[in-house]
Design an enzyme around this catalytic site. Structure first.
Site: not given
Ligand code: UD2
Length: 298
Positions: A74, A140
């Site tokens: 996830a 990220y």
């Protein structure tokens, strides 16, 4: 793995749902997914779906109870979205990983983490080895590096059996995410609709595209053969430019689309190609699919 109790976070999503499909044959699988990009119908019938957000700590604890292995898939997977909203992205990608590592420690579970090539930023040279310098170019990348390092630290401090797999650019069926999707999914849609194919920047940036089935295989191997505390590059070892990819898609589908260049993305990395020798040697990983032969079936 066989006969194990397994939690797959993001198990209704692109990579997670393929992984679950393989694992359910011989294991008892629980999926934790909030179904924002994942889909209920992608979750194999034999798995138990808990529909909850990865930031919901009670749901996470409940899902992890009794697990022998946790595969943590996830995440917010979009570099672009992390540039737009780094605080949200950090919460999803780092805070939740730390909490799951706590669960793994509590349950004495193996922990296989979906890390990323983005941890390296733009490397000085390719192929990239796991020990090469890390200089993430986006929130990220930094989030993935932080969580990847937490995995190492949890092994060192608490003896949790962690393995971080640094995925290069994963593609295959079920990769969908609208404007935040992977480039192959975006280009395929544009080519099929006859729309302009939007190459960001000069298009000379390179990527190693690895098929999702090979990534599933890497995860299964890591759960059995992975050395605790270690990281492994997962790709094919080959790369292509984004211009080359656009042309390959136009040619393969005999598309009328024009290839155009639009603004370069903030946080984009220029070069990406791994050495996968360590995964070959230690995991017995061998990629079996090449982009050229797979693209037609997408
Ligand atoms: C991908 C993954 C990321 C991470 C990383 C590892 C996605 C959405 N992101 O990031 O999670 O694991 O790989 O290497 O799968 N591009 C265009 N036109 C478009 C869209 C993209 O030219 O319409 C370019 C983009 O600027 C980049 C390349 O294609 O140079 C790949 O972009 P991406 O978003 O598919 O993947 P990346 O490498 O940012």
């Amino acid at each position: 793995p066989t006969g194990q109790s397994i939690l797959v976070t993001g198990g209704a999503g692109f990579i997670g749902s393929h992984l679950v499909e393989t694992l359910v044959t011989d294991n008892d699988v629980t999926v934790l997914d909030n179904l924002t990009s994942g889909r209920r119908e992608w979750v194999a019938d034999q798995a138990t779906l808990i529909e909850a957000d990865i930031r919901d700590s009670e749901a996470v604890e409940e899902a992890a109870a009794g697990a022998d292995i946790i595969f943590h898939e996830a995440a917010n997977v979009s570099v672009e979205r992390s540039v737009e909203g780094p605080v949200d992205s950090h919460e999803v990608n780092v805070d939740s990983t730390l909490q799951l590592l706590e669960c793994a420690r509590e349950e004495d579970a193996r922990f296989i983490y979906a890390s990323s090539a983005a941890v390296y930023g733009t490397p000085d040279s390719v192929p990239i080895r796991e020990t090469d310098p890390k200089a993430p170019a986006s929130p990220y990348g930094l989030e993935k590096l932080t969580a990847d390092e937490y995995c190492r630290l949890y092994n060192e401090l608490y003896n949790v059996k962690t393995v971080a797999l640094r995925y290069f650019n994963v593609y295959g069926p079920r990769q969908r995410g609208g404007q935040y999707s992977g480039v192959i999914d975006i280009f395929l849609k544009q080519a099929r609709r006859g729309e302009e194919i939007t190459v960001h920047g000069d298009g000379e940036q390179t990527r190693d595209f690895v098929h999702v089935d090979d990534v599933v295989a890497a995860n299964c191997l890591a759960a059995v053969n992975g050395t605790p505390g270690e990281t492994y590059n997962i790709g094919t070892g080959e790369s292509i430019t984004i211009n080359g990819l656009a042309q390959l898609i136009v040619d393969t589908f005999e598309s009328d689309s024009r290839i155009t260049h639009v603004a370069a993305r903030d946080g984009d990395i220029e070069r990406s190609r791994p050495s996968i020798q360590k995964a070959r040697d230690e995991l017995e990983f061998e990629p079996s699919r090449s982009l050229g032969s797979e693209i037609e079936s997408l």
